[in-house]
Design a protein around this motif. Structure first.
Motif, PDB file in Angstrom:
ATOM      1  N   LYS A 148       0.799  -1.565   0.115  1.00 25.61           N
ATOM      2  CA  LYS A 148      -0.061  -0.415   0.198  1.00 25.61           C
ATOM      3  C   LYS A 148       1.094   1.000   0.018  1.00 25.61           C
ATOM      4  N   HIS A 149      -0.163   2.422  -1.111  1.00 25.06           N
ATOM      5  CA  HIS A 149       1.403   3.103  -1.478  1.00 25.06           C
ATOM      6  C   HIS A 149       0.649   4.420  -0.183  1.00 25.06           C
ATOM      7  N   THR A 150       1.332   4.667   1.014  1.00 27.54           N
ATOM      8  CA  THR A 150       1.362   5.534   2.193  1.00 27.54           C
ATOM      9  C   THR A 150       2.307   6.860   2.450  1.00 27.54           C
ATOM     10  N   ASN A 151       1.579   8.225   2.249  1.00 20.85           N
ATOM     11  CA  ASN A 151       2.775   9.103   2.338  1.00 20.85           C
ATOM     12  C   ASN A 151       4.202   8.830   1.927  1.00 20.85           C
ATOM     13  N   GLY A 152       4.280   8.265   0.831  1.00 26.05           N
ATOM     14  CA  GLY A 152       5.448   8.222   0.007  1.00 26.05           C
ATOM     15  C   GLY A 152       6.112   7.135   0.274  1.00 26.05           C
ATOM     16  N   GLN A 153       5.398   6.119   0.607  1.00 20.02           N
ATOM     17  CA  GLN A 153       6.009   5.155   0.875  1.00 20.02           C
ATOM     18  C   GLN A 153       5.212   3.539   0.807  1.00 20.02           C
ATOM     19  N   PHE A 154       5.672   2.345   0.340  1.00 18.31           N
ATOM     20  CA  PHE A 154       5.289   0.606   0.340  1.00 18.31           C
ATOM     21  C   PHE A 154       5.280   0.288   1.560  1.00 18.31           C
ATOM     22  N   ILE A 155       4.216  -0.004   1.985  1.00 16.52           N
ATOM     23  CA  ILE A 155       3.891  -0.615   3.582  1.00 16.52           C
ATOM     24  C   ILE A 155       3.592  -2.361   2.303  1.00 16.52           C
ATOM     25  N   LEU A 156       4.444  -3.155   3.488  1.00 20.33           N
ATOM     26  CA  LEU A 156       3.408  -4.537   3.073  1.00 20.33           C
ATOM     27  C   LEU A 156       2.622  -4.953   3.707  1.00 20.33           C
ATOM     28  N   GLU A 157       1.506  -5.009   3.649  1.00 19.62           N
ATOM     29  CA  GLU A 157       0.333  -5.654   3.470  1.00 19.62           C
ATOM     30  C   GLU A 157      -0.393  -7.135   3.307  1.00 19.62           C
ATOM     31  N   TYR A 158       0.319  -7.523   2.746  1.00 21.65           N
ATOM     32  CA  TYR A 158       0.066  -8.912   2.536  1.00 21.65           C
ATOM     33  C   TYR A 158       1.193  -8.996   2.284  1.00 21.65           C
ATOM     34  N   VAL A 159       1.160 -10.736   2.029  1.00 18.13           N
ATOM     35  CA  VAL A 159       2.009 -12.230   1.964  1.00 18.13           C
ATOM     36  C   VAL A 159       1.507 -12.984   1.478  1.00 18.13           C
ATOM     37  N   GLY A 160       2.176 -14.011   0.587  1.00 26.52           N
ATOM     38  CA  GLY A 160       1.350 -15.587   0.970  1.00 26.52           C
ATOM     39  C   GLY A 160       0.769 -15.369  -0.852  1.00 26.52           C
ATOM     40  N   THR A 161      -0.621 -16.540  -0.708  1.00 23.84           N
ATOM     41  CA  THR A 161      -0.534 -17.109  -2.739  1.00 23.84           C
ATOM     42  C   THR A 161      -1.706 -16.537  -2.667  1.00 23.84           C
ATOM     43  N   ILE A 162      -2.338 -16.814  -4.634  1.00 24.95           N
ATOM     44  CA  ILE A 162      -3.159 -15.960  -4.510  1.00 24.95           C
ATOM     45  C   ILE A 162      -5.000 -16.005  -3.998  1.00 24.95           C
TER      46      ILE A 162
END
Length: 206
Positions: A148-162
């Motif tokens: 997720k792009h927040t305040n100029g930074q990309f933050i990891l919100e989900y990891v795993g399978t499709i």
């Protein structure tokens, strides 16, 4: 008596081996971490970086490959995900992390052929040094990281399978990436931020 004297040494040896083995595994980002920028060559003849997506709401990063049957099974679904969410600000970026020496199918030339033949709607890039895959902690192809792009930074919100049906696209019950991005677009937290990726092991260089 000698057997017991050797026990501390054996325990030290086992712990040492385990520590070395663990140190060799990619640890990667965890949920909530900011992701560092990177630059990779892509099959469209240009380089791609995380900064290229700064105008987007987020990014769906997928580590995938040409040779893996699981990756092949997900290709059409991945194209569908990109076509659904790219117009809403969450495009797909596919990255091939394998050592091409392990499988000729994963060579850059074959990546270009695959992207052209399948009509990829997203950028397909090669992680030649495998530094990006290690930074993310990728272990499988395919494996997805929703940012997720927040305040100029990309933050990891989900990891795993499709989704929950790695081999049969007609039998999907849970579309985890779809659910994650839909929640983020609605301003809600991801309900299942961690799932187990099912696929082929990343082929690391020696």
């Amino acid at each position: 008596m000698n057997r017991w004297l050797h026990l501390p040494f054996l325990m030290w040896l086992i712990v040492g081996i385990a520590t070395v083995s663990y140190a060799q595994l990619p640890r990667g980002y965890t949920i909530g971490d900011g992701v560092a920028d990177f630059r990779l060559k892509s099959t469209n003849g240009q380089t791609v970086s995380l900064g290229d997506y700064k105008a987007q709401k987020g990014l769906i990063v997928v580590f995938t490959s040409n040779h893996c049957p699981f990756s092949k099974a997900y290709e059409d679904r991945l194209i569908a995900i990109d076509r659904k969410f790219a117009p809403q600000g969450y495009p797909v970026l596919a990255i091939m992390p394998n050592d091409p020496a392990a499988y000729e199918d994963d060579s850059f030339e074959n990546m270009k052929n695959r992207a052209r033949d399948k009509g990829y709607s997203f950028v397909y890039a090669m992680d030649e040094t495998q530094a990006v895959a290690r930074a993310f902690g990728a272990t499988r192809t395919p494996e997805v990281y929703v940012l997720k792009h927040t305040n100029g930074q990309f933050i990891l919100e989900y990891v795993g399978t499709i989704d929950d049906s790695p081999q049969d696209g007609t039998n999907v019950q849970r579309r985890y990436v779809d659910e994650a991005v839909t929640s983020l677009l609605a301003g809600r937290p991801v309900q299942s931020p961690l799932t187990k990726p099912i696929g082929c092991a990343v082929k690391w260089k020696n």
